[in-house]
Design a protein around this motif. Sequence first.
Motif, PDB file in Angstrom:
ATOM      1  N   ASN A  97      17.305  83.267  90.731  1.00 30.18           N
ATOM      2  CA  ASN A  97      18.625  82.671  90.831  1.00 30.18           C
ATOM      3  C   ASN A  97      19.072  82.226  89.448  1.00 30.18           C
ATOM      4  OD1 ASN A  97      20.923  81.151  91.318  1.00 30.18           O
ATOM      5  ND2 ASN A  97      20.122  80.222  93.179  1.00 30.18           N
ATOM      6  N   ARG A  99      22.440  81.636  88.899  1.00 30.17           N
ATOM      7  CA  ARG A  99      23.821  81.272  89.212  1.00 30.17           C
ATOM      8  C   ARG A  99      24.325  80.140  88.310  1.00 30.17           C
ATOM      9  NH1 ARG A  99      27.657  81.991  92.607  1.00 30.17           N
ATOM     10  NH2 ARG A  99      29.017  80.323  93.324  1.00 30.17           N
ATOM     11  N   GLN A 120      15.781  89.772  95.531  1.00 32.11           N
ATOM     12  CA  GLN A 120      17.032  89.019  95.598  1.00 32.11           C
ATOM     13  C   GLN A 120      17.400  88.523  94.202  1.00 32.11           C
ATOM     14  OE1 GLN A 120      17.208  85.982  98.615  1.00 32.11           O
ATOM     15  NE2 GLN A 120      15.825  87.113  99.955  1.00 32.11           N
ATOM     16  N   ASP A 122      20.637  86.504  92.166  1.00 30.63           N
ATOM     17  CA  ASP A 122      21.909  85.793  92.208  1.00 30.63           C
ATOM     18  C   ASP A 122      22.398  85.589  90.780  1.00 30.63           C
ATOM     19  OD1 ASP A 122      24.110  84.143  92.558  1.00 30.63           O
ATOM     20  OD2 ASP A 122      23.126  82.853  94.023  1.00 30.63           O
ATOM     21  N   GLY A 124      25.790  84.919  90.376  1.00 28.40           N
ATOM     22  CA  GLY A 124      27.109  84.360  90.648  1.00 28.40           C
ATOM     23  C   GLY A 124      27.524  83.275  89.668  1.00 28.40           C
ATOM     24  N   PHE A 143      19.224  92.229  97.952  1.00 31.57           N
ATOM     25  CA  PHE A 143      20.392  91.356  98.009  1.00 31.57           C
ATOM     26  C   PHE A 143      20.850  91.015  96.598  1.00 31.57           C
ATOM     27  CE2 PHE A 143      18.009  90.647 101.900  1.00 31.57           C
ATOM     28  CZ  PHE A 143      18.990  90.872 102.849  1.00 31.57           C
ATOM     29  N   ARG A 145      23.942  88.883  94.635  1.00 43.76           N
ATOM     30  CA  ARG A 145      25.048  87.937  94.780  1.00 43.76           C
ATOM     31  C   ARG A 145      25.764  87.800  93.439  1.00 43.76           C
ATOM     32  NH1 ARG A 145      20.791  86.378  97.588  1.00 43.76           N
ATOM     33  NH2 ARG A 145      21.024  86.041  99.806  1.00 43.76           N
ATOM     34  N   LEU A 147      28.962  86.148  93.516  1.00 43.34           N
ATOM     35  CA  LEU A 147      30.058  85.265  93.917  1.00 43.34           C
ATOM     36  C   LEU A 147      30.654  84.535  92.712  1.00 43.34           C
ATOM     37  CD1 LEU A 147      27.738  84.644  96.538  1.00 43.34           C
ATOM     38  CD2 LEU A 147      30.017  84.131  97.333  1.00 43.34           C
ATOM     39  N   LEU A 165      25.468  92.669  99.589  1.00 43.98           N
ATOM     40  CA  LEU A 165      26.160  92.498  98.317  1.00 43.98           C
ATOM     41  C   LEU A 165      27.277  91.499  98.538  1.00 43.98           C
ATOM     42  CD1 LEU A 165      26.743  93.410  95.390  1.00 43.98           C
ATOM     43  CD2 LEU A 165      28.139  95.242  96.366  1.00 43.98           C
ATOM     44  N   ARG A 166      27.270  90.396  97.803  1.00 41.77           N
ATOM     45  CA  ARG A 166      28.300  89.357  97.938  1.00 41.77           C
ATOM     46  C   ARG A 166      29.088  89.300  96.636  1.00 41.77           C
ATOM     47  NH1 ARG A 166      27.746  85.511 102.082  1.00 41.77           N
ATOM     48  NH2 ARG A 166      29.891  85.222 101.426  1.00 41.77           N
ATOM     49  N   ASN A 168      32.421  87.787  96.695  1.00 42.20           N
ATOM     50  CA  ASN A 168      33.554  86.906  96.970  1.00 42.20           C
ATOM     51  C   ASN A 168      33.954  86.163  95.694  1.00 42.20           C
ATOM     52  OD1 ASN A 168      31.584  87.133  99.199  1.00 42.20           O
ATOM     53  ND2 ASN A 168      33.202  86.158 100.383  1.00 42.20           N
TER      54      ASN A 168
END
Length: 187
Positions: A97, A99, A120, A122, A124, A143, A145, A147, A165-166, A168
Amino acid sequence: MECLLELWFDGTNIKELPSSIGNLSSLVLLNLKDCRNLVDLHWSIENLEQIEFLEELDSSETSILSSLLNVIQTGRTISMALTLPSLLGLSSLTRLNLRDCNLCEGDIPGDISRLSSLKQLDLGGNNFISIPSCVTRFSKLEFLRLLDCRALKSLPELPTSIRGLRINGCTSLEIVANPANHQKFAI
């Protein structure tokens, strides 16, 4: 303490990791989320590499990346150059992560793709215009991310292993290459 599996520092005011962290040979999760005062990892980077079973590293919303990314492979000295050599020894890492770490183009080197167990990721809340090309080489990545990557303009074709897949909040996104290859796609 050698049998400790999880270590959660999230939200604390720690300034550096204890030097004995390398002795936690069974550690599978290290959570440093929101440790805003954690900036100096230079001397403990090598100790993190000794934790061969570490599966999850959460350094989101911290200052750790400015320190973690500033360690240069040659001589392990602090510099303004951004690299991630310390993660390369973490072959068991399955979740990473990064992020809200204020990362931009080129801040993550291509050789991070050597994290062969990563499932995974992230990224974002960072400032990428395009995602690092190394992401396309993660053969086990399930996964991803991204975002709130507001500067992200294009998304290349991703590995077919990706199930989620995110993206947003990627308000500048213009080009998405072949999302039909993925089982779950959220915009």
